[in-house]
Motif scaffolding. Structure first.
Motif, PDB file in Angstrom:
ATOM      1  N   LYS A  28       0.837  -1.208   0.000  1.00 37.01           N
ATOM      2  CA  LYS A  28       0.000   0.000   0.000  1.00 37.01           C
ATOM      3  C   LYS A  28       0.870   1.257   0.000  1.00 37.01           C
ATOM      4  CE  LYS A  28      -3.755  -2.138   2.678  1.00 37.01           C
ATOM      5  NZ  LYS A  28      -4.409  -2.181   4.013  1.00 37.01           N
ATOM      6  N   ALA A  29       1.941   1.208   0.759  1.00 35.55           N
ATOM      7  CA  ALA A  29       2.859   2.347   0.793  1.00 35.55           C
ATOM      8  C   ALA A  29       3.542   2.533  -0.559  1.00 35.55           C
ATOM      9  CB  ALA A  29       3.888   2.147   1.898  1.00 35.55           C
ATOM     10  N   ARG A  30       4.027   1.449  -1.134  1.00 35.84           N
ATOM     11  CA  ARG A  30       4.736   1.536  -2.418  1.00 35.84           C
ATOM     12  C   ARG A  30       3.865   2.154  -3.508  1.00 35.84           C
ATOM     13  NH1 ARG A  30       5.261  -0.605  -7.184  1.00 35.84           N
ATOM     14  NH2 ARG A  30       3.476  -1.996  -6.846  1.00 35.84           N
ATOM     15  N   LEU A  31       2.602   1.786  -3.516  1.00 36.78           N
ATOM     16  CA  LEU A  31       1.686   2.292  -4.534  1.00 36.78           C
ATOM     17  C   LEU A  31       1.474   3.802  -4.429  1.00 36.78           C
ATOM     18  CD1 LEU A  31      -0.969  -0.572  -4.563  1.00 36.78           C
ATOM     19  CD2 LEU A  31       0.722  -0.051  -6.335  1.00 36.78           C
ATOM     20  N   ARG A  32       1.817   4.381  -3.281  1.00 37.54           N
ATOM     21  CA  ARG A  32       1.678   5.832  -3.096  1.00 37.54           C
ATOM     22  C   ARG A  32       3.047   6.527  -3.065  1.00 37.54           C
ATOM     23  NH1 ARG A  32      -1.256   8.368   0.766  1.00 37.54           N
ATOM     24  NH2 ARG A  32      -2.094   9.671  -0.899  1.00 37.54           N
ATOM     25  N   GLY A  33       4.060   5.828  -3.535  1.00 33.93           N
ATOM     26  CA  GLY A  33       5.382   6.434  -3.642  1.00 33.93           C
ATOM     27  C   GLY A  33       6.254   6.297  -2.421  1.00 33.93           C
ATOM     28  N   CYS A 177       9.487  15.404  10.487  1.00 35.61           N
ATOM     29  CA  CYS A 177       8.113  15.896  10.507  1.00 35.61           C
ATOM     30  C   CYS A 177       7.139  14.726  10.462  1.00 35.61           C
ATOM     31  CB  CYS A 177       7.846  16.783   9.303  1.00 35.61           C
ATOM     32  SG  CYS A 177       8.960  18.174   9.141  1.00 35.61           S
ATOM     33  N   SER A 178       6.187  14.726  11.380  1.00 38.69           N
ATOM     34  CA  SER A 178       5.126  13.718  11.399  1.00 38.69           C
ATOM     35  C   SER A 178       3.804  14.360  11.009  1.00 38.69           C
ATOM     36  CB  SER A 178       5.002  13.117  12.802  1.00 38.69           C
ATOM     37  OG  SER A 178       4.441  14.082  13.689  1.00 38.69           O
ATOM     38  N   GLY A 179       2.729  13.600  11.097  1.00 37.06           N
ATOM     39  CA  GLY A 179       1.405  14.109  10.774  1.00 37.06           C
ATOM     40  C   GLY A 179       0.965  15.278  11.633  1.00 37.06           C
ATOM     41  N   ILE A 180       1.615  15.460  12.786  1.00 36.47           N
ATOM     42  CA  ILE A 180       1.256  16.572  13.666  1.00 36.47           C
ATOM     43  C   ILE A 180       1.355  17.911  12.935  1.00 36.47           C
ATOM     44  CG2 ILE A 180       1.939  17.865  15.739  1.00 36.47           C
ATOM     45  CD1 ILE A 180       2.747  15.237  17.016  1.00 36.47           C
ATOM     46  N   ALA A 211      -2.031  10.009  12.655  1.00 35.80           N
ATOM     47  CA  ALA A 211      -2.352  10.093  11.229  1.00 35.80           C
ATOM     48  C   ALA A 211      -2.537  11.544  10.801  1.00 35.80           C
ATOM     49  CB  ALA A 211      -3.618   9.297  10.922  1.00 35.80           C
ATOM     50  N   PRO A 212      -1.989  11.917   9.646  1.00 35.75           N
ATOM     51  CA  PRO A 212      -2.112  13.303   9.178  1.00 35.75           C
ATOM     52  C   PRO A 212      -3.513  13.596   8.659  1.00 35.75           C
ATOM     53  CG  PRO A 212      -1.071  11.949   7.500  1.00 35.75           C
ATOM     54  CD  PRO A 212      -1.226  11.072   8.711  1.00 35.75           C
ATOM     55  N   VAL A 213      -3.846  14.867   8.608  1.00 32.27           N
ATOM     56  CA  VAL A 213      -5.043  15.305   7.903  1.00 32.27           C
ATOM     57  C   VAL A 213      -4.878  14.870   6.437  1.00 32.27           C
ATOM     58  CG1 VAL A 213      -6.341  17.335   7.166  1.00 32.27           C
ATOM     59  CG2 VAL A 213      -5.341  17.253   9.479  1.00 32.27           C
ATOM     60  N   PRO A 214      -5.860  14.266   5.762  1.00 30.75           N
ATOM     61  CA  PRO A 214      -7.273  14.152   6.158  1.00 30.75           C
ATOM     62  C   PRO A 214      -7.630  12.841   6.860  1.00 30.75           C
ATOM     63  CG  PRO A 214      -7.026  13.481   3.898  1.00 30.75           C
ATOM     64  CD  PRO A 214      -5.640  13.836   4.370  1.00 30.75           C
ATOM     65  N   PHE A 215      -6.634  12.111   7.364  1.00 30.02           N
ATOM     66  CA  PHE A 215      -6.896  10.816   7.991  1.00 30.02           C
ATOM     67  C   PHE A 215      -6.877  10.882   9.512  1.00 30.02           C
ATOM     68  CE2 PHE A 215      -4.605   9.991   3.956  1.00 30.02           C
ATOM     69  CZ  PHE A 215      -5.642   9.375   3.261  1.00 30.02           C
ATOM     70  N   ARG A 216      -6.793  12.082  10.062  1.00 27.69           N
ATOM     71  CA  ARG A 216      -6.685  12.222  11.510  1.00 27.69           C
ATOM     72  C   ARG A 216      -7.839  11.501  12.201  1.00 27.69           C
ATOM     73  NH1 ARG A 216      -5.848  17.685  15.285  1.00 27.69           N
ATOM     74  NH2 ARG A 216      -5.289  16.496  17.154  1.00 27.69           N
ATOM     75  N   GLY A 217      -7.493  10.759  13.265  1.00 23.91           N
ATOM     76  CA  GLY A 217      -8.487   9.979  13.985  1.00 23.91           C
ATOM     77  C   GLY A 217      -8.526   8.528  13.562  1.00 23.91           C
ATOM     78  N   ALA A 223       1.761   4.402   4.153  1.00 23.58           N
ATOM     79  CA  ALA A 223       1.267   5.023   2.920  1.00 23.58           C
ATOM     80  C   ALA A 223       0.960   6.498   3.115  1.00 23.58           C
ATOM     81  CB  ALA A 223       0.018   4.286   2.431  1.00 23.58           C
ATOM     82  N   PHE A 224       0.617   6.884   4.352  1.00 12.98           N
ATOM     83  CA  PHE A 224       0.223   8.267   4.613  1.00 12.98           C
ATOM     84  C   PHE A 224       1.427   9.209   4.737  1.00 12.98           C
ATOM     85  CE2 PHE A 224      -3.835   6.618   6.939  1.00 12.98           C
ATOM     86  CZ  PHE A 224      -4.338   6.174   5.720  1.00 12.98           C
ATOM     87  N   THR A 225       2.640   8.671   4.622  1.00  8.59           N
ATOM     88  CA  THR A 225       3.813   9.547   4.578  1.00  8.59           C
ATOM     89  C   THR A 225       3.696  10.528   3.421  1.00  8.59           C
ATOM     90  OG1 THR A 225       5.086   7.593   5.251  1.00  8.59           O
ATOM     91  CG2 THR A 225       6.341   9.598   4.778  1.00  8.59           C
ATOM     92  N   ARG A 226       2.997  10.110   2.384  1.00  4.79           N
ATOM     93  CA  ARG A 226       2.833  10.993   1.228  1.00  4.79           C
ATOM     94  C   ARG A 226       2.141  12.300   1.620  1.00  4.79           C
ATOM     95  NH1 ARG A 226       2.351   9.632  -4.766  1.00  4.79           N
ATOM     96  NH2 ARG A 226       1.773  11.638  -5.699  1.00  4.79           N
ATOM     97  N   GLU A 227       1.118  12.213   2.483  1.00  2.10           N
ATOM     98  CA  GLU A 227       0.428  13.431   2.917  1.00  2.10           C
ATOM     99  C   GLU A 227       1.370  14.357   3.676  1.00  2.10           C
ATOM    100  OE1 GLU A 227      -2.609  11.437   1.117  1.00  2.10           O
ATOM    101  OE2 GLU A 227      -1.225  10.565   2.561  1.00  2.10           O
ATOM    102  N   VAL A 228       2.207  13.781   4.527  1.00  2.00           N
ATOM    103  CA  VAL A 228       3.168  14.599   5.274  1.00  2.00           C
ATOM    104  C   VAL A 228       4.152  15.251   4.308  1.00  2.00           C
ATOM    105  CG1 VAL A 228       4.920  14.609   7.093  1.00  2.00           C
ATOM    106  CG2 VAL A 228       2.938  13.086   7.284  1.00  2.00           C
ATOM    107  N   CYS A 229       4.657  14.470   3.373  1.00  2.00           N
ATOM    108  CA  CYS A 229       5.612  14.982   2.386  1.00  2.00           C
ATOM    109  C   CYS A 229       5.012  16.137   1.582  1.00  2.00           C
ATOM    110  CB  CYS A 229       6.029  13.840   1.454  1.00  2.00           C
ATOM    111  SG  CYS A 229       7.188  14.334   0.160  1.00  2.00           S
TER     112      CYS A 229
END
Length: 260
Positions: A28-33, A177-180, A211-217, A223-229
């Motif tokens: 799942k992570a690989r598919l999002r870079g 940097c994390s989702g915070i 989890a970063p926005v928009p996945f917070r909660g 895979a969500f590292t992409r949002e942070v990046c």
């Protein structure tokens, strides 16, 4: 894009409801870079299990260490740490540090084990991954006293002040940097990250936490590292592709590995 999740806890994800197995998480992570992951240890026994769980994954590196909030789980064994951390997949000693927010009654024990693990990192020539909460002054003091500039390291899931960041940067450390950083009430943190040099930044999930926005909660995952990046790239005024390249190069330089 080639993104590195510089801090995740793959053994702590929900494999009953959300993921079939660890291979599915990595895919799942690989598919999002997100093409390389650094899995973090918090106790030595858990690290041994993680070694077995992750040994077959070439794009997952390991860190071995004892977290300040897990000191009661088993007695600290310095020689065991040295032996386990010598494993070929281990690129860092971590996650280590101080946490006075959740555990302030055992400060002396935390400081002693933190110092010993910095010394182990220097002995093995592997960087340290630092957890610090409500303990900024003592964290910097112990890093200095134990010559942490020799092994280098990263302040993971950074939430500290610019003053703290400057002291860490002066030691040659990196800031992760994390989702915070995506949270609505994190403007003070964003202002610090805007000032940190690009060549000292990493990105992470700390999954399954934060989890970063928009996945917070929801449960976090690599895979969500992409949002942070993407979010931090905007803060820094560059494209996500450029920021992914820079943070991957920073990761390789700090941990002395090639992930391409």
């Amino acid at each position: 894009m080639f993104i590195v999740d510089s801090h995740c806890h793959l053994d702590a994800l929900d494999y009953e409801k959300l993921h079939e197995n660890v291979d599915a998480v990595v895919e799942k992570a690989r598919l999002r870079g997100v093409r390389h992951l650094l899995n973090i240890g918090v106790t030595l026994s858990r690290f041994e299990k993680q070694c077995e769980m992750l040994a077959h994954l070439d794009n997952v590196s390991l860190a071995c260490g004892v977290h300040p909030l897990d000191l009661d789980e088993e007695p600290y064994d310095h020689e065991r740490l040295l032996a386990l951390a010598a494993h070929s997949k281990v690129v860092a000693i971590g996650e280590i540090g101080l946490d006075y927010y959740y555990s302030s009654e055992n400060k002396t024990l935390q400081q002693s084990i933190f110092a010993q693990q910095i010394q182990a990192a220097n002995e093995l020539n592997k960087p340290v991954i630092i957890h610090t909460r409500d303990a900024g002054d003592d964290t910097i003091a112990l890093l200095r006293e134990n010559r942490a500039e020799k092994c280098g390291g990263v302040i993971h899931c950074f939430t500290e002040t610019m003053e703290f960041a400057e002291k860490a940067l002066d030691l040659g450390f990196y800031i992760s940097c994390s989702g915070i950083v995506t949270f609505k009430n994190a403007e003070d943190l964003r202002e610090v990250i805007r000032q940190v040099p690009l060549d000292r930044l990493l990105v992470e999930t700390d999954s399954p936490y934060l989890a970063p926005v928009p996945f917070r909660g929801k449960e976090n995952q690599p895979a969500f590292t992409r949002e942070v990046c993407e979010y931090v790239a905007t803060l820094k005024g560059i494209t996500p592709q450029e920021f992914a390249k820079v943070t991957t190069e920073n990761f390789e330089r700090l941990f002395k590995i090639s992930v391409k």
